[in-house]
Design a protein around this motif. Sequence first.
Motif, PDB file in Angstrom:
ATOM      1  N   GLY A  24      -7.935   5.877 -17.187  1.00 38.33           N
ATOM      2  CA  GLY A  24      -8.920   6.952 -17.134  1.00 38.33           C
ATOM      3  C   GLY A  24      -9.384   7.246 -15.726  1.00 38.33           C
ATOM      4  N   PHE A  25      -8.607   6.801 -14.725  1.00 43.83           N
ATOM      5  CA  PHE A  25      -8.952   7.058 -13.326  1.00 43.83           C
ATOM      6  C   PHE A  25      -8.410   8.421 -12.901  1.00 43.83           C
ATOM      7  CE2 PHE A  25      -9.144   2.300 -11.895  1.00 43.83           C
ATOM      8  CZ  PHE A  25     -10.221   2.111 -12.743  1.00 43.83           C
ATOM      9  N   PRO A  26      -9.056   9.097 -11.944  1.00 47.67           N
ATOM     10  CA  PRO A  26      -8.561  10.396 -11.464  1.00 47.67           C
ATOM     11  C   PRO A  26      -7.181  10.267 -10.827  1.00 47.67           C
ATOM     12  CG  PRO A  26     -10.811   9.973 -10.713  1.00 47.67           C
ATOM     13  CD  PRO A  26     -10.315   8.691 -11.289  1.00 47.67           C
ATOM     14  N   GLN A  27      -6.331  11.250 -11.098  1.00 47.91           N
ATOM     15  CA  GLN A  27      -4.982  11.255 -10.513  1.00 47.91           C
ATOM     16  C   GLN A  27      -5.031  11.876  -9.109  1.00 47.91           C
ATOM     17  OE1 GLN A  27      -1.959  10.159 -12.710  1.00 47.91           O
ATOM     18  NE2 GLN A  27      -3.906   9.131 -13.062  1.00 47.91           N
ATOM     19  N   TYR A  28      -4.029  11.551  -8.313  1.00 48.74           N
ATOM     20  CA  TYR A  28      -3.973  12.066  -6.949  1.00 48.74           C
ATOM     21  C   TYR A  28      -3.561  13.538  -6.932  1.00 48.74           C
ATOM     22  CZ  TYR A  28      -4.344   7.240  -5.404  1.00 48.74           C
ATOM     23  OH  TYR A  28      -4.785   5.956  -5.186  1.00 48.74           O
ATOM     24  N   ALA A  29      -4.249  14.302  -6.101  1.00 50.35           N
ATOM     25  CA  ALA A  29      -3.954  15.732  -5.985  1.00 50.35           C
ATOM     26  C   ALA A  29      -2.509  15.942  -5.535  1.00 50.35           C
ATOM     27  CB  ALA A  29      -4.907  16.380  -4.983  1.00 50.35           C
ATOM     28  N   GLY A  30      -1.884  16.995  -6.081  1.00 47.15           N
ATOM     29  CA  GLY A  30      -0.517  17.324  -5.685  1.00 47.15           C
ATOM     30  C   GLY A  30       0.541  16.630  -6.531  1.00 47.15           C
ATOM     31  N   GLU A  31       0.116  15.728  -7.431  1.00 48.76           N
ATOM     32  CA  GLU A  31       1.076  15.046  -8.282  1.00 48.76           C
ATOM     33  C   GLU A  31       0.996  15.581  -9.709  1.00 48.76           C
ATOM     34  OE1 GLU A  31       0.669  10.822  -7.956  1.00 48.76           O
ATOM     35  OE2 GLU A  31       1.350  10.800  -5.881  1.00 48.76           O
ATOM     36  N   VAL A  32       2.029  15.271 -10.480  1.00 49.48           N
ATOM     37  CA  VAL A  32       2.133  15.801 -11.841  1.00 49.48           C
ATOM     38  C   VAL A  32       0.912  15.417 -12.678  1.00 49.48           C
ATOM     39  CG1 VAL A  32       3.483  15.770 -13.975  1.00 49.48           C
ATOM     40  CG2 VAL A  32       4.648  15.779 -11.775  1.00 49.48           C
ATOM     41  N   ILE A  92       0.822  -1.215   0.000  1.00 48.79           N
ATOM     42  CA  ILE A  92       0.000   0.000   0.000  1.00 48.79           C
ATOM     43  C   ILE A  92       0.856   1.266   0.000  1.00 48.79           C
ATOM     44  CG2 ILE A  92      -1.679   1.335   1.340  1.00 48.79           C
ATOM     45  CD1 ILE A  92      -2.651  -1.381   2.457  1.00 48.79           C
ATOM     46  N   GLY A  93       1.952   1.227   0.774  1.00 50.05           N
ATOM     47  CA  GLY A  93       2.779   2.428   0.931  1.00 50.05           C
ATOM     48  C   GLY A  93       3.800   2.643  -0.163  1.00 50.05           C
ATOM     49  N   THR A  94       4.246   1.576  -0.823  1.00 46.62           N
ATOM     50  CA  THR A  94       5.329   1.713  -1.795  1.00 46.62           C
ATOM     51  C   THR A  94       4.950   1.238  -3.196  1.00 46.62           C
ATOM     52  OG1 THR A  94       6.967   1.411  -0.027  1.00 46.62           O
ATOM     53  CG2 THR A  94       7.732   1.109  -2.285  1.00 46.62           C
ATOM     54  N   LEU A  95       4.575  -0.036  -3.331  1.00 47.73           N
ATOM     55  CA  LEU A  95       4.304  -0.567  -4.669  1.00 47.73           C
ATOM     56  C   LEU A  95       3.068   0.049  -5.311  1.00 47.73           C
ATOM     57  CD1 LEU A  95       4.890  -2.531  -6.984  1.00 47.73           C
ATOM     58  CD2 LEU A  95       3.594  -4.276  -5.733  1.00 47.73           C
ATOM     59  N   TYR A  96       1.957   0.099  -4.574  1.00 44.96           N
ATOM     60  CA  TYR A  96       0.714   0.547  -5.208  1.00 44.96           C
ATOM     61  C   TYR A  96       0.771   1.996  -5.701  1.00 44.96           C
ATOM     62  CZ  TYR A  96      -4.130   0.893  -6.513  1.00 44.96           C
ATOM     63  OH  TYR A  96      -5.275   1.074  -7.247  1.00 44.96           O
ATOM     64  N   PRO A  97       1.387   2.928  -4.969  1.00 42.00           N
ATOM     65  CA  PRO A  97       1.489   4.291  -5.514  1.00 42.00           C
ATOM     66  C   PRO A  97       2.195   4.330  -6.870  1.00 42.00           C
ATOM     67  CG  PRO A  97       1.941   4.325  -3.174  1.00 42.00           C
ATOM     68  CD  PRO A  97       1.844   2.875  -3.560  1.00 42.00           C
ATOM     69  N   TYR A  98       3.239   3.496  -7.046  1.00 41.34           N
ATOM     70  CA  TYR A  98       3.910   3.427  -8.349  1.00 41.34           C
ATOM     71  C   TYR A  98       2.963   2.868  -9.411  1.00 41.34           C
ATOM     72  CZ  TYR A  98       8.408   4.067  -5.900  1.00 41.34           C
ATOM     73  OH  TYR A  98       9.445   4.556  -5.138  1.00 41.34           O
ATOM     74  N   VAL A  99       2.247   1.808  -9.051  1.00 39.19           N
ATOM     75  CA  VAL A  99       1.305   1.191  -9.992  1.00 39.19           C
ATOM     76  C   VAL A  99       0.213   2.182 -10.377  1.00 39.19           C
ATOM     77  CG1 VAL A  99      -0.440  -0.629 -10.267  1.00 39.19           C
ATOM     78  CG2 VAL A  99       1.752  -1.166  -9.191  1.00 39.19           C
ATOM     79  N   ALA A 100      -0.292   2.921  -9.379  1.00 36.51           N
ATOM     80  CA  ALA A 100      -1.351   3.905  -9.651  1.00 36.51           C
ATOM     81  C   ALA A 100      -0.860   4.997 -10.590  1.00 36.51           C
ATOM     82  CB  ALA A 100      -1.841   4.514  -8.345  1.00 36.51           C
ATOM     83  N   ARG A 101       0.336   5.526 -10.339  1.00 40.27           N
ATOM     84  CA  ARG A 101       0.883   6.589 -11.189  1.00 40.27           C
ATOM     85  C   ARG A 101       1.154   6.103 -12.609  1.00 40.27           C
ATOM     86  NH1 ARG A 101       5.033   7.862  -6.394  1.00 40.27           N
ATOM     87  NH2 ARG A 101       3.669   9.114  -5.053  1.00 40.27           N
ATOM     88  N   ALA A 102       1.510   4.829 -12.709  1.00 38.41           N
ATOM     89  CA  ALA A 102       1.833   4.273 -14.021  1.00 38.41           C
ATOM     90  C   ALA A 102       0.596   3.894 -14.821  1.00 38.41           C
ATOM     91  CB  ALA A 102       2.740   3.052 -13.849  1.00 38.41           C
ATOM     92  N   THR A 103      -0.458   3.457 -14.136  1.00 34.76           N
ATOM     93  CA  THR A 103      -1.620   2.902 -14.836  1.00 34.76           C
ATOM     94  C   THR A 103      -2.851   3.807 -14.879  1.00 34.76           C
ATOM     95  OG1 THR A 103      -2.441   1.778 -12.837  1.00 34.76           O
ATOM     96  CG2 THR A 103      -0.909   0.547 -14.265  1.00 34.76           C
TER      97      THR A 103
END
Length: 295
Positions: free
Chosen positions: A181-189, A165-176
Amino acid sequence: MAKTVTKSAKKASAQAKPKAAAAAKVAAKPAAKAAPKAAAKAAAKPAAQKSAPKTAKAKSAKKPALKLSMLKPSVNNMTVRVFARAAGFDAAETDAWGHTRSPEYMARNPAHLTPMIEDKGLPRGVLWESCAIMQYLANKHGLEKFYPKAPAKRAMVDSAMFYLIGTLYPYVARATYPALGFPQYAGEVGHSDAHPDKKSEAQKAAMAAIAEPLEVFHSFFRDGKPFIGGKNPSIADIRLAATLEFLAVIDYVLPKWAKEYMAAIEKKLGKAYAEPAGDVRGYIAYVRSQAKASA
C-alpha cells in the motif's frame, strides 16, 4: 700559646658535640613525623592513578545520544534503527508518520524523507538516507566493526550498498509496494493509469528480476564468508537483511542461503535487530490479514 689555643679548641669542640647531637635529635623529630605523611601521600598516588582509568572508562561507556525521525513499517528506517541499537547509541526515536509533509519537517528536510537524524556537527543539522546515516555515524564514532577503515574492505561494503540501492531495491520496491500500500514511483507503470493487468505484469517482472542481484550478494560480496563484513555484520549486511524482510508480503521464496543469512544476522545482533524487524513484520502481517479479509 699554641698549646693553650689547642686545649681551648678541644674544649669548645667537646661542648659543641652534645649541642649538635641535641639539635640533630630535635630536627629528626619533625622528619620522623613527616615520614608517615610522605609515605601516605606516596601510597595515595598509585591509588589515585589506579582510580583514574575507572573514571575514564565510565565516561567512555556513556552512550552517544541520537535524535532519529523514523517510520516503523519501513525497511529503510529499520536499517538505521537496527544499526543505532547494535552500535550502542542512545537513540531518541520520533515517529514521523503523517508529519513528513508538515512545514516544520519540510523546513529542515525539504526531501520529506525518513529516516532522518539530527546532529549539530552536520552542515545543515540533519541527514537523511539510511546508508549515508550509517556511514556518517560509523565514521564519526570510529565504528570499524560495522564499517571497516581499510580502503579495500570499505570499498566492498560501499559497493554492496550502492548495488543494493541502485539495482536490488528498485526491484523489491516494484514487487512489494503495491501489496504494502506504499506510493509507487512516478513515471513507472505502478503509478500510471495503466490497466491493472499491465500493473500486475510489471510487478511479476520485478519479482522475477530479484533472483539475479540476490545471487550476486551471495556469490560475490559474501564469497563464502558469513557476512559481507566477514565474521561480523557490516552496515551493508544490515541494509540487505532489512530489505529482504519486505519480500514476505508477496510470499517470495528466498533461497536457502538467504534464509540462513538473515537468521544469522538476527542471532548475531539479537534484540538490536529483532525489535525493529518486529515492527516491519507486524505491519506485513496486518497488510496480509487485510488482503485476506477483502478477498
